[in-house]
Design a protein around this motif. Sequence first.
Motif, PDB file in Angstrom:
ATOM      1  N   LEU A 119       0.438   8.380  13.869  1.00 31.75           N
ATOM      2  CA  LEU A 119       1.678   7.877  12.981  1.00 31.75           C
ATOM      3  C   LEU A 119       2.812   8.872  13.225  1.00 31.75           C
ATOM      4  CD1 LEU A 119      -0.086   7.239   9.667  1.00 31.75           C
ATOM      5  CD2 LEU A 119       0.859   5.688  11.180  1.00 31.75           C
ATOM      6  N   CYS A 120       2.497   9.969  13.560  1.00 32.54           N
ATOM      7  CA  CYS A 120       3.931  10.808  13.703  1.00 32.54           C
ATOM      8  C   CYS A 120       4.504  10.589  15.001  1.00 32.54           C
ATOM      9  CB  CYS A 120       3.292  12.287  13.620  1.00 32.54           C
ATOM     10  SG  CYS A 120       2.376  12.869  12.045  1.00 32.54           S
ATOM     11  N   ARG A 121       3.859  10.552  15.974  1.00 27.63           N
ATOM     12  CA  ARG A 121       4.240  10.368  17.342  1.00 27.63           C
ATOM     13  C   ARG A 121       5.256   8.926  17.500  1.00 27.63           C
ATOM     14  NH1 ARG A 121      -1.053   9.969  19.398  1.00 27.63           N
ATOM     15  NH2 ARG A 121      -1.236   7.806  20.238  1.00 27.63           N
ATOM     16  N   ALA A 122       4.835   8.006  16.532  1.00 26.25           N
ATOM     17  CA  ALA A 122       5.344   6.702  16.578  1.00 26.25           C
ATOM     18  C   ALA A 122       6.584   6.633  15.733  1.00 26.25           C
ATOM     19  CB  ALA A 122       4.351   5.556  15.984  1.00 26.25           C
ATOM     20  N   ARG A 123       6.879   7.846  15.161  1.00 25.02           N
ATOM     21  CA  ARG A 123       8.275   7.845  14.351  1.00 25.02           C
ATOM     22  C   ARG A 123       9.382   8.343  15.185  1.00 25.02           C
ATOM     23  NH1 ARG A 123       5.094  11.156   9.790  1.00 25.02           N
ATOM     24  NH2 ARG A 123       4.101   9.389   8.651  1.00 25.02           N
ATOM     25  N   ARG A 124      10.581   8.044  14.616  1.00 22.78           N
ATOM     26  CA  ARG A 124      11.939   8.419  15.622  1.00 22.78           C
ATOM     27  C   ARG A 124      11.742  10.026  15.325  1.00 22.78           C
ATOM     28  NH1 ARG A 124      17.963   7.509  13.327  1.00 22.78           N
ATOM     29  NH2 ARG A 124      16.980   8.362  11.477  1.00 22.78           N
ATOM     30  N   GLN A 165       9.691   9.567 -10.635  1.00 15.47           N
ATOM     31  CA  GLN A 165      10.432   9.147  -9.400  1.00 15.47           C
ATOM     32  C   GLN A 165       9.579   9.718  -8.181  1.00 15.47           C
ATOM     33  OE1 GLN A 165      13.340   7.819  -9.011  1.00 15.47           O
ATOM     34  NE2 GLN A 165      13.114   7.600 -11.199  1.00 15.47           N
ATOM     35  N   ALA A 166       8.250   9.582  -8.592  1.00 15.66           N
ATOM     36  CA  ALA A 166       7.170   9.953  -7.514  1.00 15.66           C
ATOM     37  C   ALA A 166       6.991   8.735  -6.554  1.00 15.66           C
ATOM     38  CB  ALA A 166       6.059  10.595  -8.015  1.00 15.66           C
ATOM     39  N   THR A 167       6.658   8.882  -5.515  1.00 19.44           N
ATOM     40  CA  THR A 167       6.077   8.072  -4.464  1.00 19.44           C
ATOM     41  C   THR A 167       4.585   8.018  -4.561  1.00 19.44           C
ATOM     42  OG1 THR A 167       6.361   6.845  -2.160  1.00 19.44           O
ATOM     43  CG2 THR A 167       6.305   9.209  -2.168  1.00 19.44           C
ATOM     44  N   ALA A 168       4.170   7.190  -3.882  1.00 26.37           N
ATOM     45  CA  ALA A 168       2.237   7.208  -3.674  1.00 26.37           C
ATOM     46  C   ALA A 168       1.883   7.245  -2.487  1.00 26.37           C
ATOM     47  CB  ALA A 168       2.025   6.286  -4.790  1.00 26.37           C
ATOM     48  N   ARG A 181       0.810  -1.406   0.119  1.00 20.44           N
ATOM     49  CA  ARG A 181       0.195  -0.045   0.064  1.00 20.44           C
ATOM     50  C   ARG A 181       0.871   1.225   0.084  1.00 20.44           C
ATOM     51  NH1 ARG A 181      -4.983  -0.524   1.712  1.00 20.44           N
ATOM     52  NH2 ARG A 181      -4.323  -2.224   3.081  1.00 20.44           N
ATOM     53  N   GLY A 182       0.353   2.285  -0.820  1.00 19.32           N
ATOM     54  CA  GLY A 182       1.100   3.708  -0.781  1.00 19.32           C
ATOM     55  C   GLY A 182       1.455   3.990   0.658  1.00 19.32           C
ATOM     56  N   LEU A 183       2.143   4.998   0.973  1.00 22.06           N
ATOM     57  CA  LEU A 183       2.563   5.430   2.281  1.00 22.06           C
ATOM     58  C   LEU A 183       1.474   6.433   2.683  1.00 22.06           C
ATOM     59  CD1 LEU A 183       3.472   8.708   2.236  1.00 22.06           C
ATOM     60  CD2 LEU A 183       5.545   7.456   1.322  1.00 22.06           C
ATOM     61  N   ALA A 184       1.211   6.019   4.266  1.00 24.93           N
ATOM     62  CA  ALA A 184       0.239   7.096   5.051  1.00 24.93           C
ATOM     63  C   ALA A 184       1.388   8.135   5.479  1.00 24.93           C
ATOM     64  CB  ALA A 184      -0.443   5.997   5.943  1.00 24.93           C
ATOM     65  N   THR A 185       1.180   9.481   5.529  1.00 23.29           N
ATOM     66  CA  THR A 185       1.960  10.371   5.695  1.00 23.29           C
ATOM     67  C   THR A 185       1.424  10.893   7.155  1.00 23.29           C
ATOM     68  OG1 THR A 185       0.174  12.418   5.179  1.00 23.29           O
ATOM     69  CG2 THR A 185       1.866  11.347   3.391  1.00 23.29           C
ATOM     70  N   GLN A 190       9.180  10.471   6.939  1.00 26.30           N
ATOM     71  CA  GLN A 190       8.158   9.684   6.430  1.00 26.30           C
ATOM     72  C   GLN A 190       8.826   8.354   6.333  1.00 26.30           C
ATOM     73  OE1 GLN A 190       5.177  10.318   5.633  1.00 26.30           O
ATOM     74  NE2 GLN A 190       5.304  12.542   6.231  1.00 26.30           N
ATOM     75  N   GLU A 191       7.911   7.285   5.876  1.00 26.10           N
ATOM     76  CA  GLU A 191       8.218   5.862   5.647  1.00 26.10           C
ATOM     77  C   GLU A 191       9.013   5.921   4.386  1.00 26.10           C
ATOM     78  OE1 GLU A 191       5.631   1.703   4.853  1.00 26.10           O
ATOM     79  OE2 GLU A 191       4.870   3.634   5.286  1.00 26.10           O
TER      80      GLU A 191
END
Length: 527
Positions: free
Chosen positions: A394-399, A435-438, A303-307, A404-405
Amino acid sequence: MTTHVDVLEQHRCALQAALDGHKTQAARNRLGQFATPTSLAREVLAFGLDVLPQGEAVRFLDPAIGTGSFYAALQATRQQRRVAWARGFEIDSHYGVPAQQLWADEPLQITLGDFTRQPAPSDLAQQANLLICNPPYVRHHHLEGAQKQRLQEAARTVARVELSGLSGLYGYFMALAHGWMSEGGIAGWLIPSEFMDVNYGKALRTYLLREVTLLHIHRFDPNNVQFDDALVSSAVVWFKKNKPPADHAVTFSYGGTLQRPALVKAVSVQDLAGSEKWTRFPHQAALPEHSGYRLGDLFSIKRGLATGDNGFFILDEDRAHSLKLPRQFLRPILPSTRYVQGDEIHADAAGVPLLGKRLFLLDCDLPEHEVQRDHPALWAYLQTGVDHVASRYLCRARRHWYAQERRPAAPIVCTYMSRSDQGGRPFRFLLNNSQATATNVYLCLYPQPLLANQLHQRPGSMRALWQALNAIDKQTLIGNGRVYGGGLHKLEPKELANVPVDELAALVGLAHKAPARQFALEGVPAW
């Protein structure tokens, strides 16, 4: 001529509307309260009475009775059929107390309480031979952990059903009602058709094949939503409480009405047991065992990334420029599907898609002190999201909450949601030359090592694969996916990966699938 039954039903409908009007949609969603329309309720009861042996007095039970739509339908359709007793349960006194008052002069006993906590009767005379229910449509995330555990244990004890923690409340109602039915009793359940396809519906499908005799499943056309206030694709499931006979076949019908469906097909229990997707019936025959290639053998599908917040992290070119955000922290990202008119995405020299809407994903992996020291414009923008973005799950779970993922550009992306009333292909495969992600409105297809090796030897084959993907029969894709109310079709990554693709494999020189597991090949470029 207006009958007493019709007058009562008019009163009941007016009462239902008034009671619904005193509740917010969110409150009703939490308890899964979606009343059955009169016409549908009568259609269901008429069908159930036809299945029940003639001459047998009705012992009626509705475990989620609401204001009594099914009981009213029973009175309207039973003709001269004798009703020995009728009983219902309602957990919400907002509906239950007015229902008790409405039916006070009728032989209907309404108990206020949680049906899932009621002990089933041991007296055979108190067991229902006609159970009709539109159970609460409560999604699993509205069930607390302790409640799920209690319900799972009860379902296991009563009906030998091992329900998943992802199961909605309706699955537990079906399992626990098993103990309330007499042997040979008939049950009709108006439930979401999702159980026919999803992994967490497998336990319920197994119950219907092993513990009872599944008689008939009618699936309504998802474009014809049965409930005005719930966007869900519905089915009526009929079974008899006894073990299935040998060589039993189940009637599957689709579209139209329960009494006059558009399509009908008998499907053997053996075919059902071997099918992961029951919504393919009655449109398609059971699929033969496929030992060849599936799409997941050729592509890793993600699945494409969740920002975490598209409005904050995804910026158009003008806004990114006006904020003076450093270019190295801006990754091109595909816009939503409505901005992609064709099936091929071209790019400029920098790899940015040549589309009318040029978007960039803000992505920085530097610690905060370095951002503040070296990139003041980026730091200033991040500060505007500290209060309302950084605290999101999602944001607080990141380093770093703004990092982004890792999701590189995929050579092919799939638009994995579509409505069947729009015509054409339900799913589009886009050749991504940029070169675009999704984002997660797309599925991203990355070549597996086996395919990457073939592409390395045949550099032009990706285009042929893309064309072949778009040529896959739409019923094959729909049959591997799932459908929701309003005709919304959806393909999850595992479902898309399950699509047979021997023809695609042949395009890149893969004649036969090797029985052994695939392994990474040295020298093959990574995607």
